[in-house]
Design a protein around this motif. Structure first.
Motif, PDB file in Angstrom:
ATOM      1  N   GLY A  16      10.288  -0.768 -19.448  1.00 32.59           N
ATOM      2  CA  GLY A  16       9.134  -0.004 -19.904  1.00 32.59           C
ATOM      3  C   GLY A  16       8.772  -0.276 -21.348  1.00 32.59           C
ATOM      4  N   PHE A  17       7.519  -0.007 -21.662  1.00 34.17           N
ATOM      5  CA  PHE A  17       7.031  -0.208 -23.025  1.00 34.17           C
ATOM      6  C   PHE A  17       7.425   0.961 -23.924  1.00 34.17           C
ATOM      7  CE2 PHE A  17       3.945  -2.619 -20.424  1.00 34.17           C
ATOM      8  CZ  PHE A  17       4.102  -3.869 -21.015  1.00 34.17           C
ATOM      9  N   THR A  18       7.602   0.678 -25.207  1.00 33.81           N
ATOM     10  CA  THR A  18       7.867   1.735 -26.176  1.00 33.81           C
ATOM     11  C   THR A  18       6.543   2.413 -26.517  1.00 33.81           C
ATOM     12  OG1 THR A  18       7.534   0.318 -28.112  1.00 33.81           O
ATOM     13  CG2 THR A  18       9.750   0.365 -27.150  1.00 33.81           C
ATOM     14  N   LYS A  19       6.619   3.570 -27.179  1.00 28.00           N
ATOM     15  CA  LYS A  19       5.407   4.283 -27.558  1.00 28.00           C
ATOM     16  C   LYS A  19       4.550   3.433 -28.495  1.00 28.00           C
ATOM     17  CE  LYS A  19       3.685   8.642 -29.465  1.00 28.00           C
ATOM     18  NZ  LYS A  19       2.677   7.969 -30.316  1.00 28.00           N
ATOM     19  N   ALA A  20       5.198   2.726 -29.436  1.00 30.89           N
ATOM     20  CA  ALA A  20       4.449   1.885 -30.378  1.00 30.89           C
ATOM     21  C   ALA A  20       3.716   0.761 -29.646  1.00 30.89           C
ATOM     22  CB  ALA A  20       5.401   1.296 -31.420  1.00 30.89           C
ATOM     23  N   GLU A  21       4.352   0.195 -28.619  1.00 28.51           N
ATOM     24  CA  GLU A  21       3.733  -0.887 -27.850  1.00 28.51           C
ATOM     25  C   GLU A  21       2.546  -0.368 -27.045  1.00 28.51           C
ATOM     26  OE1 GLU A  21       7.857  -3.488 -27.358  1.00 28.51           O
ATOM     27  OE2 GLU A  21       7.166  -2.174 -25.742  1.00 28.51           O
ATOM     28  N   ILE A  22       2.711   0.815 -26.474  1.00 32.85           N
ATOM     29  CA  ILE A  22       1.615   1.419 -25.711  1.00 32.85           C
ATOM     30  C   ILE A  22       0.429   1.717 -26.623  1.00 32.85           C
ATOM     31  CG2 ILE A  22       0.904   3.483 -24.430  1.00 32.85           C
ATOM     32  CD1 ILE A  22       3.681   3.535 -23.184  1.00 32.85           C
ATOM     33  N   ASP A  23       0.727   2.258 -27.802  1.00 40.93           N
ATOM     34  CA  ASP A  23      -0.344   2.559 -28.764  1.00 40.93           C
ATOM     35  C   ASP A  23      -1.096   1.285 -29.137  1.00 40.93           C
ATOM     36  OD1 ASP A  23       0.354   5.199 -28.749  1.00 40.93           O
ATOM     37  OD2 ASP A  23       1.522   5.130 -30.604  1.00 40.93           O
ATOM     38  N   LYS A  24      -0.361   0.189 -29.331  1.00 42.09           N
ATOM     39  CA  LYS A  24      -0.974  -1.094 -29.681  1.00 42.09           C
ATOM     40  C   LYS A  24      -1.882  -1.579 -28.559  1.00 42.09           C
ATOM     41  CE  LYS A  24      -1.538  -5.107 -31.782  1.00 42.09           C
ATOM     42  NZ  LYS A  24      -2.361  -5.222 -33.020  1.00 42.09           N
ATOM     43  N   MET A  25      -1.419  -1.487 -27.320  1.00 41.24           N
ATOM     44  CA  MET A  25      -2.209  -1.959 -26.185  1.00 41.24           C
ATOM     45  C   MET A  25      -3.423  -1.070 -25.933  1.00 41.24           C
ATOM     46  SD  MET A  25       0.578  -3.533 -23.479  1.00 41.24           S
ATOM     47  CE  MET A  25       1.541  -2.040 -23.345  1.00 41.24           C
ATOM     48  N   GLU A  26      -3.276   0.220 -26.177  1.00 37.96           N
ATOM     49  CA  GLU A  26      -4.422   1.123 -26.045  1.00 37.96           C
ATOM     50  C   GLU A  26      -5.520   0.715 -27.033  1.00 37.96           C
ATOM     51  OE1 GLU A  26      -5.066   3.363 -23.958  1.00 37.96           O
ATOM     52  OE2 GLU A  26      -3.223   4.180 -23.110  1.00 37.96           O
ATOM     53  N   LYS A  27      -5.112   0.323 -28.235  1.00 35.19           N
ATOM     54  CA  LYS A  27      -6.065  -0.110 -29.256  1.00 35.19           C
ATOM     55  C   LYS A  27      -6.739  -1.418 -28.837  1.00 35.19           C
ATOM     56  CE  LYS A  27      -6.398  -0.973 -34.246  1.00 35.19           C
ATOM     57  NZ  LYS A  27      -5.643  -1.071 -35.522  1.00 35.19           N
ATOM     58  N   LEU A  28      -5.949  -2.319 -28.255  1.00 31.18           N
ATOM     59  CA  LEU A  28      -6.489  -3.607 -27.806  1.00 31.18           C
ATOM     60  C   LEU A  28      -7.458  -3.441 -26.643  1.00 31.18           C
ATOM     61  CD1 LEU A  28      -3.258  -5.813 -28.004  1.00 31.18           C
ATOM     62  CD2 LEU A  28      -5.289  -5.974 -29.468  1.00 31.18           C
ATOM     63  N   LEU A  29      -7.281  -2.389 -25.854  1.00 30.88           N
ATOM     64  CA  LEU A  29      -8.201  -2.115 -24.747  1.00 30.88           C
ATOM     65  C   LEU A  29      -9.632  -1.980 -25.249  1.00 30.88           C
ATOM     66  CD1 LEU A  29      -6.353   0.455 -22.455  1.00 30.88           C
ATOM     67  CD2 LEU A  29      -7.294  -1.739 -21.747  1.00 30.88           C
ATOM     68  N   ILE A  30      -9.758  -1.471 -26.454  1.00 29.44           N
ATOM     69  CA  ILE A  30     -11.077  -1.259 -27.046  1.00 29.44           C
ATOM     70  C   ILE A  30     -11.545  -2.470 -27.858  1.00 29.44           C
ATOM     71  CG2 ILE A  30     -12.410   0.196 -28.631  1.00 29.44           C
ATOM     72  CD1 ILE A  30     -10.442   2.468 -27.995  1.00 29.44           C
ATOM     73  N   GLU A  31     -10.615  -3.036 -28.626  1.00 32.82           N
ATOM     74  CA  GLU A  31     -10.982  -4.099 -29.554  1.00 32.82           C
ATOM     75  C   GLU A  31     -11.081  -5.488 -28.909  1.00 32.82           C
ATOM     76  OE1 GLU A  31      -8.039  -3.928 -32.564  1.00 32.82           O
ATOM     77  OE2 GLU A  31      -8.805  -2.086 -33.489  1.00 32.82           O
ATOM     78  N   SER A  32     -10.307  -5.743 -27.868  1.00 32.72           N
ATOM     79  CA  SER A  32     -10.237  -7.107 -27.303  1.00 32.72           C
ATOM     80  C   SER A  32     -10.416  -7.099 -25.797  1.00 32.72           C
ATOM     81  CB  SER A  32      -8.895  -7.760 -27.670  1.00 32.72           C
ATOM     82  OG  SER A  32      -8.649  -7.694 -29.048  1.00 32.72           O
ATOM     83  N   ARG A  33     -11.350  -6.310 -25.314  1.00 33.06           N
ATOM     84  CA  ARG A  33     -11.517  -6.111 -23.874  1.00 33.06           C
ATOM     85  C   ARG A  33     -11.694  -7.406 -23.085  1.00 33.06           C
ATOM     86  NH1 ARG A  33     -12.384  -1.905 -20.660  1.00 33.06           N
ATOM     87  NH2 ARG A  33     -12.368  -0.501 -22.443  1.00 33.06           N
ATOM     88  N   GLU A  34     -12.437  -8.367 -23.646  1.00 33.40           N
ATOM     89  CA  GLU A  34     -12.730  -9.595 -22.913  1.00 33.40           C
ATOM     90  C   GLU A  34     -11.528 -10.531 -22.803  1.00 33.40           C
ATOM     91  OE1 GLU A  34     -16.101 -11.448 -24.641  1.00 33.40           O
ATOM     92  OE2 GLU A  34     -17.491  -9.825 -24.135  1.00 33.40           O
ATOM     93  N   GLN A  35     -10.504 -10.327 -23.611  1.00 33.70           N
ATOM     94  CA  GLN A  35      -9.349 -11.218 -23.604  1.00 33.70           C
ATOM     95  C   GLN A  35      -8.151 -10.651 -22.846  1.00 33.70           C
ATOM     96  OE1 GLN A  35      -8.490 -13.091 -27.533  1.00 33.70           O
ATOM     97  NE2 GLN A  35      -9.978 -11.608 -28.320  1.00 33.70           N
ATOM     98  N   LEU A  36      -8.250  -9.433 -22.386  1.00 34.97           N
ATOM     99  CA  LEU A  36      -7.097  -8.711 -21.878  1.00 34.97           C
ATOM    100  C   LEU A  36      -6.351  -9.407 -20.743  1.00 34.97           C
ATOM    101  CD1 LEU A  36      -8.411  -5.034 -21.961  1.00 34.97           C
ATOM    102  CD2 LEU A  36      -7.065  -6.269 -23.671  1.00 34.97           C
ATOM    103  N   GLN A  37      -7.050 -10.107 -19.874  1.00 36.23           N
ATOM    104  CA  GLN A  37      -6.377 -10.744 -18.747  1.00 36.23           C
ATOM    105  C   GLN A  37      -6.119 -12.229 -18.982  1.00 36.23           C
ATOM    106  OE1 GLN A  37      -7.724  -9.665 -14.798  1.00 36.23           O
ATOM    107  NE2 GLN A  37      -8.657  -7.779 -15.558  1.00 36.23           N
ATOM    108  N   SER A  38      -6.349 -12.676 -20.207  1.00 36.95           N
ATOM    109  CA  SER A  38      -6.074 -14.062 -20.556  1.00 36.95           C
ATOM    110  C   SER A  38      -4.574 -14.283 -20.644  1.00 36.95           C
ATOM    111  CB  SER A  38      -6.723 -14.402 -21.903  1.00 36.95           C
ATOM    112  OG  SER A  38      -6.175 -15.594 -22.435  1.00 36.95           O
ATOM    113  N   LYS A  39      -4.085 -15.345 -20.021  1.00 39.64           N
ATOM    114  CA  LYS A  39      -2.657 -15.645 -20.019  1.00 39.64           C
ATOM    115  C   LYS A  39      -2.133 -15.850 -21.429  1.00 39.64           C
ATOM    116  CE  LYS A  39       0.711 -18.902 -18.057  1.00 39.64           C
ATOM    117  NZ  LYS A  39       0.897 -20.054 -17.133  1.00 39.64           N
TER     118      LYS A  39
END
Length: 261
Positions: A16-39
């Motif tokens: 599982g992800f740590t809280k800090a990692e989840i917070d980072k990914m939540e931020k990326l959901l907004i800032e980098s939406r078009e890249q999210l599924q890029s390998k």
């Protein structure tokens, strides 16, 4: 007495992800939406997480696990979530992404699940859950609740990670139909509590695997106990395929909420 939940896996699994990692990914959901599924994008994030001090002593993060998390969060956003004003003040709502062992957020998601399941437990920190997999109809221990969504019917679903499995095994399960408080193995002295017609959780042992399924007791052969403990035999019928077999008490678990003697 712990219960095993085997699905054949040999290598260490992601926990599982740590809280800090989840917070980072939540931020990326907004800032980098078009890249999210890029390998390559997911690989970069996975490398960053794996090399951070916060992951010391924990399994490394695979890029596929990062990608799966993003996919799950994007899928969730496509479902209608009732507004706060449309929710009864007495109705517990399941919160956003939250690991099962994450302090205050953990308590909130547990309250939401407990409300949906209908359990009443005074100390949520001591509560453990199991969930029914749609892949094989068996019950597995829940490691954490990752996120939630509401279907158009209004029913709630949670995405769960099973104990001992990685992100690739995560599943969406119906809160009311496929989530419940963790079942408890019967003690040798408790065989007299079982009666014909009781619903139990039974370990189905096969040559290649052993998995827990719901079953009903259809016949009981009482026997004298010895140094090994209970020697009674219970004829059970599995709910998922109607097959029958005689089992010892060691393979049976009590399902919280079920009435037994």
């Amino acid at each position: 007495m712990d219960r095993l939940r085997p699905r054949q896996r040999q290598r260490p699994v992601f926990s599982g992800f740590t809280k800090a990692e989840i917070d980072k990914m939540e931020k990326l959901l907004i800032e980098s939406r078009e890249q999210l599924q890029s390998k390559e994008f997911c690989k970069k994030i996975a490398r960053s997480f794996s090399s951070s001090s916060g992951r010391a002593g924990k399994p490394i993060v695979k890029w596929t696990e990062v990608q799966s998390w993003f996919v799950a969060r994007q899928q969730e956003s496509t479902f209608k979530v009732p507004s706060l004003t449309a929710t009864s003040k007495n109705e517990s709502r399941i919160p956003e992404t939250c690991p099962l062992n994450n302090g205050h957020q953990s308590s909130e998601i547990l309250k939401g699940v407990v409300s949906q399941v209908g359990e009443k437990v005074p100390n949520l920190s001591e509560l453990e859950f199991e969930a029914k997999s749609s892949k094989d109809g068996a019950w597995y221990d829940v490691d954490m609740f990752l996120t939630h969504r509401f279907l158009s019917s209004g029913e709630a679903e949670v995405r769960v990670r099973f104990v001992g499995f990685g992100a690739e095994e995560d599943e969406w399960v119906n809160v009311k139909k496929a989530v419940r408080e963790r079942s408890i193995p019967f003690e040798h002295s408790e065989c007299n509590k079982l009666a014909i017609g009781d619903l139990v959780l039974c370990l189905q042992e096969r040559r290649d695997q052993s998995i827990y399924y719901d079953a009903h007791v259809i016949e009981i052969e009482r026997k004298t106990h010895d140094i090994r403990g209970c020697r009674c035999l219970f004829l059970i019928r599995y709910d998922h395929d109607n097959s029958e077999e005689s089992v010892r008490l060691r393979r049976l678990c009590y399902i919280p909420g079920q009435k037994i003697r």
